[in-house]
Write an enzyme that holds these catalytic residues in place. Structure first.
Site, PDB file in Angstrom:
ATOM      1  N   TRP A   1     -45.254 -47.667  25.808  1.00 52.79           N
ATOM      2  CA  TRP A   1     -44.030 -47.150  25.185  1.00 52.79           C
ATOM      3  C   TRP A   1     -43.062 -46.594  26.221  1.00 52.79           C
ATOM      4  O   TRP A   1     -42.071 -45.974  25.880  1.00 52.79           O
ATOM      5  CB  TRP A   1     -44.379 -46.055  24.162  1.00 52.79           C
ATOM      6  CG  TRP A   1     -44.857 -44.752  24.762  1.00 52.79           C
ATOM      7  CD1 TRP A   1     -45.601 -44.578  25.887  1.00 52.79           C
ATOM      8  CD2 TRP A   1     -44.606 -43.445  24.253  1.00 52.79           C
ATOM      9  NE1 TRP A   1     -45.842 -43.244  26.109  1.00 52.79           N
ATOM     10  CE2 TRP A   1     -45.234 -42.512  25.121  1.00 52.79           C
ATOM     11  CE3 TRP A   1     -43.904 -42.955  23.160  1.00 52.79           C
ATOM     12  CZ2 TRP A   1     -45.195 -41.152  24.923  1.00 52.79           C
ATOM     13  CZ3 TRP A   1     -43.870 -41.572  22.968  1.00 52.79           C
ATOM     14  CH2 TRP A   1     -44.514 -40.689  23.834  1.00 52.79           C
ATOM     15  N   ASP A   2     -43.351 -46.857  27.514  1.00 58.23           N
ATOM     16  CA  ASP A   2     -42.553 -46.268  28.575  1.00 58.23           C
ATOM     17  C   ASP A   2     -41.091 -46.697  28.527  1.00 58.23           C
ATOM     18  O   ASP A   2     -40.232 -46.021  29.095  1.00 58.23           O
ATOM     19  CB  ASP A   2     -43.168 -46.617  29.933  1.00 58.23           C
ATOM     20  CG  ASP A   2     -44.561 -46.069  30.071  1.00 58.23           C
ATOM     21  OD1 ASP A   2     -44.746 -45.056  30.771  1.00 58.23           O
ATOM     22  OD2 ASP A   2     -45.477 -46.624  29.454  1.00 58.23           O
TER      23      ASP A   2
ATOM     24  N   GLU B   1     -52.660 -38.204  22.735  1.00 55.81           N
ATOM     25  CA  GLU B   1     -53.752 -39.042  23.256  1.00 55.81           C
ATOM     26  C   GLU B   1     -55.099 -38.329  23.376  1.00 55.81           C
ATOM     27  O   GLU B   1     -56.127 -38.997  23.431  1.00 55.81           O
ATOM     28  CB  GLU B   1     -53.387 -39.671  24.609  1.00 55.81           C
ATOM     29  CG  GLU B   1     -52.266 -40.687  24.514  1.00 55.81           C
ATOM     30  CD  GLU B   1     -52.112 -41.524  25.769  1.00 55.81           C
ATOM     31  OE1 GLU B   1     -52.526 -41.051  26.844  1.00 55.81           O
ATOM     32  OE2 GLU B   1     -51.579 -42.633  25.672  1.00 55.81           O
TER      33      GLU B   1
ATOM     34  N   LYS C   1     -52.779 -33.434  25.952  1.00 51.31           N
ATOM     35  CA  LYS C   1     -52.594 -34.062  27.256  1.00 51.31           C
ATOM     36  C   LYS C   1     -51.130 -34.013  27.676  1.00 51.31           C
ATOM     37  O   LYS C   1     -50.809 -33.800  28.843  1.00 51.31           O
ATOM     38  CB  LYS C   1     -53.076 -35.508  27.202  1.00 51.31           C
ATOM     39  CG  LYS C   1     -52.827 -36.323  28.462  1.00 51.31           C
ATOM     40  CD  LYS C   1     -53.275 -37.767  28.254  1.00 51.31           C
ATOM     41  CE  LYS C   1     -52.935 -38.628  29.470  1.00 51.31           C
ATOM     42  NZ  LYS C   1     -53.287 -40.048  29.242  1.00 51.31           N
ATOM     43  N   GLN C   2     -50.260 -34.232  26.699  1.00 48.15           N
ATOM     44  CA  GLN C   2     -48.825 -34.305  26.970  1.00 48.15           C
ATOM     45  C   GLN C   2     -48.083 -33.979  25.678  1.00 48.15           C
ATOM     46  O   GLN C   2     -48.692 -33.753  24.641  1.00 48.15           O
ATOM     47  CB  GLN C   2     -48.446 -35.700  27.462  1.00 48.15           C
ATOM     48  CG  GLN C   2     -48.818 -36.811  26.484  1.00 48.15           C
ATOM     49  CD  GLN C   2     -48.650 -38.195  27.074  1.00 48.15           C
ATOM     50  OE1 GLN C   2     -47.704 -38.463  27.792  1.00 48.15           O
ATOM     51  NE2 GLN C   2     -49.594 -39.079  26.781  1.00 48.15           N
TER      52      GLN C   2
END
Length: 791
Positions: free
Chosen positions: A342-343, A478, A579-580
């Protein structure tokens, strides 16, 4: 420090992998890592956009199939030897000097060294390397030798090597990486060539090399390697130069009869190094005219230039015509197997306002895989199009089913394919392209509508609550893949997924291309989607509040908590630990007004302080195990906690240069994070927001940033914006302090804030950035000038 040069002194085997990634050269079609042409401690890698292959491996007693971006034959090898000495390699050599420089402005890698052999002979070597931005099939390596205290024969050996494998990531080495087979080599008209075929995708790759040397050479060939040797007569103090010019073609390329004949012809017709360099540098100058981003300070400037450079090496105007997506690690290494995640969500907003033709090509990559996404949705019992979390050649789900935890050495099930939100990222990019360019090609509308149908079909009405729910998915976090102790993976009502679904359905309804029954259901979903809350903040998913708090002191500084906890026999699913950014992604993609309007529409009127409380809650519970995390947190804090925002921005800037993730940058740069830092400068700190009515500008630069200058392209209008903490100029004209600006599609400008309202007429005379600023604005409507649309 030169802001246009990334420089290294000395040969350091321990850091060679990181240097290779950061010194990669590419042109959007293919790229080659900055490996030395000689030596043993090297991880050579040449990767062509979209060139994938699948292999089956035995993992934990199971057969798994993985698709990789293929490491193509190595065109770099070149070494040399003085009389009676072994072939040079830097690990064993007596190096008197060694330096490497990456010229970011011109796309050239320079290596200079002085070597003393066993007999005390000192030889100076200077090498320049390019991967042509002018002719995307060509690369070249020029080597100049100067004997400082001797004269005699110098042997030089140049090779095309087909014995490479995908072995650049340690944790993948238990899996097969021998993608190339069917090798052949030969010589034709003094050109050497090598061909190979990928095992399952049956792509043919051909390399042809021409050696421009003062004396002819002799060739020796093996099935998978071919070498040319020259003996140069060197005279003390007199430089002697030879150049290796290489053409790389594959069966994916257009307008070729076959890769081998095309490679031979391109190598034969290629100019010498000087002409190749001139054309290459001219193309880079044209790119920098559109992509320039000037900031104060040499260190900050250098990193900004480096990020722009690597973005354009992966996604250049050459990419626009390819069938290629946005590989998360660029074309710089083998991490994530070269897959497309998805970057693009972090990349396309920057490209839209500079290179919209590249953005359109990347969206077309998704559209071409729409049939596969529709098939995946049907197989899942849904409507519309379900795009894969990891995409490669044909749009099938390429996410691994098992992954290795290097902390424990165990292979574990992987369910990250449940990150359905990748479709939301694609739809968001379609809409952002429309806002930035004023264009919505019919196939883009088709893409957006089919993604909307998928998410509408995921939303199931719960009769008990009267709310629509989306169950069994993963969010961007994630870490959380399932509820503690659950028999099956997936989470319910991930806030990011649910809110962005409402956003998507609202945008899809604006297109007016759905039938009344479907439109009525979508409208209902946009009013009754479920979102959970706890303790005055938005809950990441249903049940999040019941999770335990982690002992953060025990795991202080650990970025990959999932691996650390699993190695300790624990499970990160048990904790309020991310995680983010996940819920905070809503504040990254949507303005506060947009988000609060959605919540209000859903019947969740926001309590005072909801947004800052939510930011604080998740910021305190995030390990930042992804380089994207620093980008998002810098963005969401930009206007509320400028000091902390800058800290995250600074971390995102250095994440690859200093390898803050601890070894991952050597496996490939983090393209999304690099683009995210550029977008921070371009959109976040300048307050740039493409809106339906025009481009809004509301600058608030961090104190430590200093001045910022950049060109933009918005709906055909060329703009130059210059800003600092005191003033902002658009095409050289000063805006009132504290004013907002909206550039209207019909060539109109509105200024809002600071008491300066009103609509401004457009004067047809062109205005460049050097025109003297207009001063002395009054409360009446000022007249500003903007550039005409491009012809």
């Amino acid at each position: 420090m030169n802001p246009w040069v990334l420089a290294y002194e000395g040969f350091d085997p321990a850091s060679e992998g990181l240097r290779e990634a950061l010194c990669t050269l590419g042109n959007g079609r293919f790229a080659t890592r900055g490996a030395t042409p000689d030596g043993r401690i090297r991880t050579p890698g040449t990767y062509q956009a979209g060139c994938y292959d699948r292999l089956a491996s035995e993992v934990a007693g199971r057969t798994v199939v993985n698709e990789d971006l293929v490491n193509l034959p190595d065109w770099l090898p070149l070494t040399f030897a003085t009389p009676g000495s072994d072939w040079f390699n830097p690990e064993r050599a007596d190096l008197l000097d060694y330096a490497q420089e990456l010229d970011l402005r011109h796309g050239v890698l320079l290596r200079e060294l002085r070597w003393r052999d066993e007999q005390g002979r000192v030889t100076r070597v200077r090498q320049r390397r390019l991967v042509s931005m002018a002719d995307p099939a060509l690369a070249a390596l020029e080597t100049t030798f100067t004997a400082e205290n001797w004269s005699g024969p110098l042997r030089v050996r140049a090779t095309l090597d087909g014995r490479v494998t995908n072995s650049g990531v340690a944790r993948y080495r238990d899996l097969r990486g021998d993608h190339l087979t069917g090798h052949a080599t030969g010589v034709q008209d003094a050109l050497t060539w090598l061909t190979a075929t990928t095992r399952s995708s049956r792509l043919t790759v051909a390399l042809a090399a021409r050696m421009d040397a003062p004396v002819p050479g002799s060739s020796s060939q093996e099935l998978d390697r071919i070498t040319t040797e020259h003996v140069l007569d060197v005279v003390e103090g007199t430089p002697v130069t030879l150049t290796k010019v290489v053409a790389l073609l594959t069966s994916r390329d257009r307008a070729v009869h076959d890769p081998l004949s095309a490679a031979l012809r391109r190598a034969r017709l290629a100019a010498g190094f000087a002409e190749l360099l001139d054309a290459h540098e001219a193309e880079w100058e044209r790119l920098w005219e559109r992509a320039g981003l000037d900031v104060d300070g040499p260190e900050l400037s250098q990193i900004v230039h480096l990020h722009v450079f690597h973005l354009l090496q992966t996604l250049s105007p050459h990419t626009a015509d390819l069938d290629a997506g946005v590989p998360a690690r660029g074309l710089h290494g083998e991490a994530y197997r070269g897959h497309v995640f998805w970057d693009e969500l972090f990349v396309l907003p920057w490209l839209n306002l500079r290179f919209p033709e590249i953005s359109l090509g990347l969206l077309r990559y998704r559209w071409r895989r729409l049939p596969e996404a529709r098939a995946a949705a049907r197989e899942a019992g849904c409507e519309g199009a379900m795009f894969p979390w990891q995409s490669g050649s044909d749009g099938r789900e390429e996410t691994q089913t098992y992954h290795l935890n290097p902390d424990s050495g165990r292979w574990l099930p992987d369910v990250s394919h449940l990150q359905r939100h990748v479709g939301l990222a694609i739809a968001y990019n379609v809409w952002q392209y429309r806002l930035a360019t004023g264009s919505m090609p019919p196939w883009c509308a088709e893409l957006l509508l089919d993604i909307a149908r998928f998410f509408a079909s995921l939303a199931v009405l719960n009769p008990a609550s009267g709310r629509y729910e989306i169950r069994g998915v993963m969010g961007p976090d994630e870490y959380h893949t399932a509820y503690p102790g659950a028999a099956s993976p997936g989470l319910d009502n991930n806030a990011y997924t649910n809110v962005m679904t409402v956003w998507l359905l609202s945008r899809a309804l604006e297109l007016g291309e759905v039938g009344p029954e479907e439109a009525a259901r979508w409208e209902d979903i946009t009013r009754r989607m479920r979102v959970d809350f706890h303790d005055g903040v938005i809950s990441q998913f249903t049940g999040y509040a019941e999770l335990a708090e982690l002992d953060w002191g025990r795991y202080k500084g650990v970025r990959r908590l999932d691996r650390a906890l699993e190695a300790d026999g624990d499970d990160v699913n048990r904790y309020q630990a991310s995680k983010q950014a996940d819920t905070l992604m809503l504040f990254y993609l949507l303005t506060a007004d947009e988000l609060l309007a959605i919540l209000d529409r859903l019947g969740y009127p926001a309590e005072p302080g909801l947004i800052p409380r939510t930011i604080t809650h998740y910021l305190d519970r995030t390990s930042h195990g992804s380089t994207l995390s620093a980008v998002v947190h810098a963005w969401v804090l930009a206007r509320s906690d400028r000091a902390r925002s800058w800290q995250f921005f600074a971390e995102a800037l250095i994440s690859d240069v200093h390898d803050v993730q601890g070894g991952t940058a050597a496996e490939g740069i983090h393209l999304g994070a690099m683009a995210g830092t550029l977008d921070m400068l371009q959109r976040c700190y300048l307050g740039l927001e493409p809106r339906p009515e025009g481009l809004h500008l509301n600058p608030l630069l961090p104190d430590r940033l200093g001045a910022l200058s950049l060109p933009l392209l918005f709906r055909g209008l060329r703009l130059t914006i210059e800003a600092d903490q005191e003033s902002t100029r658009v095409n050289g004209i000063a805006l009132p302090q504290g004013a907002g600006l909206t550039i209207i599609e019909e060539k109109m400008i509105t200024i809002g804030g600071g008491g300066f309202g009103g609509r401004v007429g457009h004067h047809h005379d062109r205005l460049g950035p050097t025109v003297a600023p207009v001063t002395g604005f009054a409360d009446n409507d000022p007249v500003l000038k903007v550039l005409e649309p491009e012809e």
